[in-house]
Write an enzyme that holds these catalytic residues in place. Structure first.
Site, short mmCIF file in Angstrom:
data_model
loop_
_atom_site.label_atom_id
_atom_site.label_comp_id
_atom_site.label_asym_id
_atom_site.label_seq_id
_atom_site.Cartn_x
_atom_site.Cartn_y
_atom_site.Cartn_z
N SER A 144 0.90 -1.31 -0.34
CA SER A 144 0.09 -0.26 0.11
C SER A 144 0.49 1.15 -0.39
CB SER A 144 -1.28 -0.03 1.53
OG SER A 144 -1.41 1.42 1.63
N TYR A 169 -2.24 -0.47 10.33
CA TYR A 169 -2.37 -0.80 8.74
C TYR A 169 -1.15 -0.62 8.22
CZ TYR A 169 -3.68 -1.05 4.06
OH TYR A 169 -4.04 -1.28 2.79
#
Length: 357
Positions: A144, A169
């Site tokens: 990501s 995350y």
């Protein structure tokens, strides 16, 4: 790079009912003869399960070459059984608990899926070579843009140091890259990580800004624009993402032996992003224009009355911006869909799907 022909191959696709996963599976069936996709998804209710069920319905219409297994990649016995039963040659790991803000209130979900689940995938790739088996030819996994944290240097390059995540995350995604590198080095597993930049499009995730804003505007609620609108995002249309993933799947990092007689890690990481960040205020303007054009909202809708500029949220960053030179160099590809084109397709889909019920 090692060329991989996807025709006739068995692909293990995690997160198959997810936004990117389902679009990727459709693309594989469209482009490659006799490709078999073994899909797994836990179908959790992080967002409206009906969207996942709709994506699955489309995939189930692709015939016997799509096999769906409902379950979690954190279930090691289940993942091992899939590898034993189907012997996948290409693995694409897109299953993950997504979302920066959700990780602040629900950390357990991230550890289970993003760390334990990914570890299980790596272990099964490792043992796919046991007893002289050919095993997995290429592991492709989703990282990501969030790994760049609060990096000040833009555009973000995969050569940049990314040791300062600002959310759990992001930390789990950086951990995926580190684990993949260790397993590539130790067990000669060709692996490629892809840092996705703000993916959007039809039948996407309702927790993403473009979808959430639309739901709120339709309900007459106020939308919050963070950092007082001083945010920029490198939006990437979902078809551009799947094009990039397919190109990467077909070229695995070469296996090589180092001077010490041990494998040189067949490992790579790439950005997939539009390479042109858009300001959040411009994004909202284009979105509202396309929602009016598609007939989702009336032409006289008072947008100013439904906008609120608010401070930055914890875990967010002010700008994301992909340096895609490596992707262009190695795969001859750069995402090209403009924000207006992408949001127009989303608005048209939203009218057909969300307003026809």
């Amino acid at each position: 790079m090692a060329e991989i022909k996807l025709e006739g191959k068995t692909v293990f696709l995690t997160g198959a009912a997810g936004f990117i996963g389902a679009n990727l599976a459709k693309r594989l069936f469209k482009d490659f003869e006799n490709v078999k996709v073994i899909g797994i998804d836990n179908m959790n209710d992080y967002y409206d399960v009906r969207l996942k069920e709709e994506r699955l319905k489309e995939l189930n219409s692709c015939g016997d070459n799509f096999v769906f297994i409902k379950g979690s990649i954190a279930d090691k016995d289940l993942v091992s059984k899939i590898f034993t039963d189907y012997k996948p040659e290409v693995v694409v790991n897109l299953a993950a608990q997504a979302g920066v803000r959700y990780s602040i209130t629900n950390p357990d979900a991230y550890i289970e899926s993003n760390l334990i689940g990914f570890y299980n995938i790596l272990e099964c790739c490792r043992h796919s070579y046991d007893n002289g088996e050919k095993g997995v030819e290429h592991l492709v996994y989703a990282s990501s843009s969030s790994v760049y944290g609060s990096n000040k240097k833009v555009p973000y390059s995969t050569d940049d140091k990314v040791d300062n995540p600002v959310s759990l995350y992001a930390a789990t995604k950086k951990s995926n890259e580190l684990l993949a590198h260790a397993y590539s080095k130790l067990y000669n597993i060709p692996s490629t990580g892809l840092r996705f930049f703000t993916v959007y499009g039809p039948i996407g995730r309702p927790d993403m800004a473009y979808f959430g804003f639309t739901n709120k505007l339709l309900a007459g609620e106020t939308i919050k624009i963070f950092n007082y609108g001083n945010c920029s995002r490198d939006f990437t249309y979902v078809d551009d993402i799947t094009e990039g993933v397919v190109r990467v799947m077909k070229k695995a990092p070469d296996r090589q032996t180092g001077e010490d007689g041990l494998p040189v890690a067949p490992y790579a990481v790439y950005n997939i992003g539009g390479g042109r960040p858009e300001s959040l205020l411009d994004f909202v303007t284009i979105l509202q224009e396309e929602l009016v054009r598609a007939g989702v909202l009336p032409e006289d809708y008072d947008f100013e009355a439904h906008k609120e500029l608010v401070p930055m949220q914890p875990g967010d960053v002010p700008v994301t911006y992909a340096d895609t030179k490596a992707l262009e160099r190695d795969f001859g590809y750069k995402p090209s869909t403009t924000l207006r084109e992408g949001l127009r397709k989303f608005a048209e889909w939203y009218k057909d799907f969300c307003l026809s019920e």
